[in-house]
Design an enzyme around this catalytic site. Structure first.
Site, PDB file in Angstrom:
ATOM      1  N   HIS A   8      15.925  33.768  22.898  1.00  0.00           N
ATOM      2  CA  HIS A   8      17.140  34.437  22.414  1.00  0.00           C
ATOM      3  C   HIS A   8      18.358  33.927  23.168  1.00  0.00           C
ATOM      4  CE1 HIS A   8      19.417  38.505  21.834  1.00  0.00           C
ATOM      5  NE2 HIS A   8      19.769  37.633  20.935  1.00  0.00           N
ATOM      6  N   SER A  38      17.577  38.496  16.972  1.00  0.00           N
ATOM      7  CA  SER A  38      18.307  39.408  17.855  1.00  0.00           C
ATOM      8  C   SER A  38      17.462  40.631  18.175  1.00  0.00           C
ATOM      9  CB  SER A  38      19.577  39.914  17.179  1.00  0.00           C
ATOM     10  OG  SER A  38      20.405  38.851  16.847  1.00  0.00           O
ATOM     11  N   GLU A  66      17.203  34.951  26.840  1.00  0.00           N
ATOM     12  CA  GLU A  66      16.103  35.909  27.019  1.00  0.00           C
ATOM     13  C   GLU A  66      14.849  35.250  26.453  1.00  0.00           C
ATOM     14  OE1 GLU A  66      16.995  40.557  26.594  1.00  0.00           O
ATOM     15  OE2 GLU A  66      17.691  39.429  24.881  1.00  0.00           O
ATOM     16  N   ASN A 123      20.199  43.642  23.738  1.00  0.00           N
ATOM     17  CA  ASN A 123      20.698  44.526  22.687  1.00  0.00           C
ATOM     18  C   ASN A 123      20.324  45.984  22.900  1.00  0.00           C
ATOM     19  OD1 ASN A 123      22.264  42.835  21.077  1.00  0.00           O
ATOM     20  ND2 ASN A 123      20.423  41.817  20.339  1.00  0.00           N
TER      21      ASN A 123
END
Ligand code: NAI
Length: 282
Positions: free
Chosen positions: A140, A120, A152, A190
C-alpha cells in the site's frame, strides 16, 4: 528470488507513480492498462512527473529519457513478459474487478511470481483466496507515490514469510520505508486517518466550527500539513466514504459509522477536487 521485472496493473493516479518509481530504481517495468487512451494518459503523467524531477535536479535528462524508453505498456496481462517477478495491482477500488485481474494474472504469471495489491482497504485475505494465497500480499503506497516514503506491507492470512521478505526488500530498494501490518480492516493508515476525517465532518455538521476553523485547528494545533476537510477533498469524498463503510462493516462497531453529511455530499456528487467541489471549491 530477487525482483528484476515488475508489472504494474492500472496506470492511474497510483499506478503511474508506482511504475515511475519502479523504473527509476532500475526495475524493468511494464504497465497493463485497459485501453490505449488510458495507457497514453499514464505515460504522459509519468513524463510530466519526470520533467518536474529534472527541474528539481533529482533526475538527469538522460535518466528521464532512459526511463521513458524502457517503460512498456500492454493492454492485456497475457502480453506480460513470462519473466515477470511481481505484479503490483493498482486498478479501481472494486473487489470484483480486482478478482478478475488476479485470475488472469494467476493464469499467465510464472508460479513463483508474487501478486501484490495497492488496495486502500479491501481485505488482503479475501482478495488472495482464489489465486496464490502464499504469494499474495498488500503493498500500500501513499499518494503521491514518488514523494511519500511510507509503504504499508500487509500480510494476508496465508502470505508466506518468503513473500513478505521479498516485498519488504523491494520497498527498501525503491527507497521507501516499509511497515509491516496485519490484515484487519483499514490496515493502520486508514483505520486511524479516516475516523479522524469522519469526526471532522461530524464537527462541521454539528456546527461546532466552520470548515476553515476545523482545518486551522488541525494544521496549527497538531502540525498537520493539511486540515482534515481539505485532505478529504484531495483524497475524494467517495473514497473516504467507501473506507468508512469497510471499517463499519468489518468491525461492526458504531464508532465507524460514516457521518450523514459525508454520505449526503457523496450522493450530491460533491466529491472534492476531482469534481471541482467538496468542502471547498476548486
Ligand atoms: P485511478 O482511478 O486513478 O486509476 C485506476 C486505473 O486502473 C485507471 O487508469 C484504469 O484505466 C485502470 N484500470 C481499471 N481496470 C483495469 C483493468 N482491468 N486492467 C488494467 N487497468 C485497469 O485509481 P487510483 O486512485 O490510482 O487507485 C488505484 C488503487 O490504489 C485503488 O485500489 C485505491 O484504493 C488505491 N489507493 C489509492 C490512493 C489514492 O490516493 N488515490 C492511495 C492509496 C491507495
Amino acid at each position: 528470488m530477487g525482483i528484476s521485472q515488475v508489472a504494474v496493473i492500472g496506470g492511474g493516479t497510483m499506478g503511474n507513480g508506482i511504475a515511475l518509481v519502479s523504473a527509476l530504481y532500475g526495475f524493468r517495468t511494464t504497465i497493463v492498462e485497459q485501453n490505449e487512451q488510458s495507457g497514453e494518459r499514464a505515460l504522459v503523467n509519468i513524463e510530466n512527473s519526470l520533467e518536474r524531477m529534472v527541474k528539481k535536479g533529482t533526475v538527469s535528462s538522460e535518466q528521464m529519457q532512459q526511463i521513458l524508453d524502457g517503460l512498456v505498456v500492454v493492454y492485456n496481462p497475457l502480453f506480460l513478459d513470462p519473466d515477470t517477478d511481481i505484479a503490483i495491482e493498482a486498478i479501481y477500488e472494486n473487489k470484483a474487478a480486482k478478482l478478475d485481474i488476479y485470475s488472469a494474472l494467476h493464469k499467465c504469471l510464472k508460479p513463483e511470481a508474487i501478486i501484490a495489491t495497492n488496495t486502500s482497504a479491501i481485505s488482503i485475505t479475501e482478495l488472495a483466496v482464489h489465486t496464490r494465497p502464499e504469494k499474495f500480499i498488500g503493498m500500500h503506497f501513499m499518494n503521491p507515490v514518488p514523494v511519500m516514503k511510507l509503504v504499508e506491507i500487509i500480510r494476508g492470512y496465508s502470505t508466506s514469510d518468503d513473500t513478505f521478505s521479498i516485498v519488504h526488500d523491494l520497498a527498501l530498494k525503491m527507497e521507501k520505508t516499509p511497515v509491516e501490518v496485519q490484515d484487519y480492516p483499514g490496515f493502520i493508515s486508514n483505520r486511524i486517518l479516516m475516523p479522524m476525517i469522519n469526526e471532522a465532518v461530524f464537527a462541521l455538521m454539528e456546527g461546532v466550527a466552520n470548515k476553515e476553523a476545523i482545518d486551522t485547528v488541525m494544521k496549527l494545533g497538531m502540525n498537520h500539513p493539511m486540515g482534515p476537510l481539505a485532505l478529504a477533498d484531495f483524497i475524494g469524498l467517495d473514497v473516504c466514504l467507501a473506507i468508512m463503510n469497510v471499517l463499519y462493516e468489518g468491525y461492526k462497531d458504531s464508532k465507524y459509522r460514516p457521518c450523514p453529511l459525508l454520505v449526503k455530499m457523496v450522493s450530491a456528487n460533491k466529491l472534492g477536487r476531482k469534481t471541482g467541489e467538496g468542502f471547498y471549491q476548486y
